[in-house]
Design a protein around this motif. Structure first.
Motif: not given
Length: 202
Positions: A135-145, A151-160
């Motif tokens: 989530e920290d790494a993806l924080s610049p995407l918050v305005p877009r996603l 959070h959902r993307l971070a969960v998917a990333l952890r699953s992989a």
């Protein structure tokens, strides 16, 4: 987590004893073979079984303490910028490297986490630290996603990524550890690209 026994009396000596038991457990895990018990760690540390159980009342408690811990809130280097792909690649690379470096401990915790008698709070693998790092790494995407989408993307990333993926890619897929690491990084970028095209599932 310290027990009430450790918080009274000769605290420094008790801290040393606790650390000796943890070090012994880590050494036994690193050697391979069966998952060490409290009694085996006590014997390796030349500490009595009775004393050892005052610190770790169960094997799960001992192994949770022996699991590599980090207080890091970010896996990103200073000055990495705001490009989500670059940030994610750095975070996943650091995360996967840490998993490989502590693979025996990670595999031990994975086996215990699959035990249906294990409560969610008992083992580090179920605490979700990697999700917060992603989530920290993806924080610049918050305005877009949105924050929920990130959070959902971070969960998917952890699953992989992580020990579960490493085990499958090496034991079943037949990849080397380096190949598995590159595959997990590639998968992370694929998930990011897809999330920027199609929103993560609700």
């Amino acid at each position: 987590m310290s027990t009430s026994y450790e918080q009274s009396g000769r605290v420094q000596q008790k801290t040393r004893t606790r650390n000796e038991l943890i070090a012994a457990a880590r050494e036994l895990i690193a050697r391979g073979g069966a998952t060490p018990t409290v009694e085996e760690a006590a014997a390796a540390a030349s500490i009595s079984r009775t004393t050892a159980y005052r610190y770790f009342p169960s094997q799960k408690a001992l192994l949770a303490a022996a699991h590599p811990e980090t207080e890091a809130t970010s896996l990103l280097p200073e000055g990495i910028g705001d490009d989500p792909a670059v940030r994610l690649d750095a975070a996943v690379a650091t995360f996967v490297r840490s998993v490989i470096e502590s693979e025996r401990q990670q595999r031990t915790m994975l086996r215990l986490s699959l035990d249906t008698d294990t409560a969610p709070h008992e083992l580090p693998l179920r605490k979700g630290r990697a999700i917060a790092w992603f989530e920290d790494a993806l924080s610049p995407l918050v305005p877009r996603l949105t924050a929920e989408g990130v959070h959902r993307l971070a969960v998917a990333l952890r699953s992989a990524t992580g020990i579960e993926s490493l085990v499958w890619l090496t034991d079943v897929g037949g990849l080397s550890r380096d190949e598995a690491a590159e595959t997990m990084k590639w998968t992370a970028q694929a998930l990011l690209h897809h999330a920027l095209t199609v929103a993560p599932p609700a």
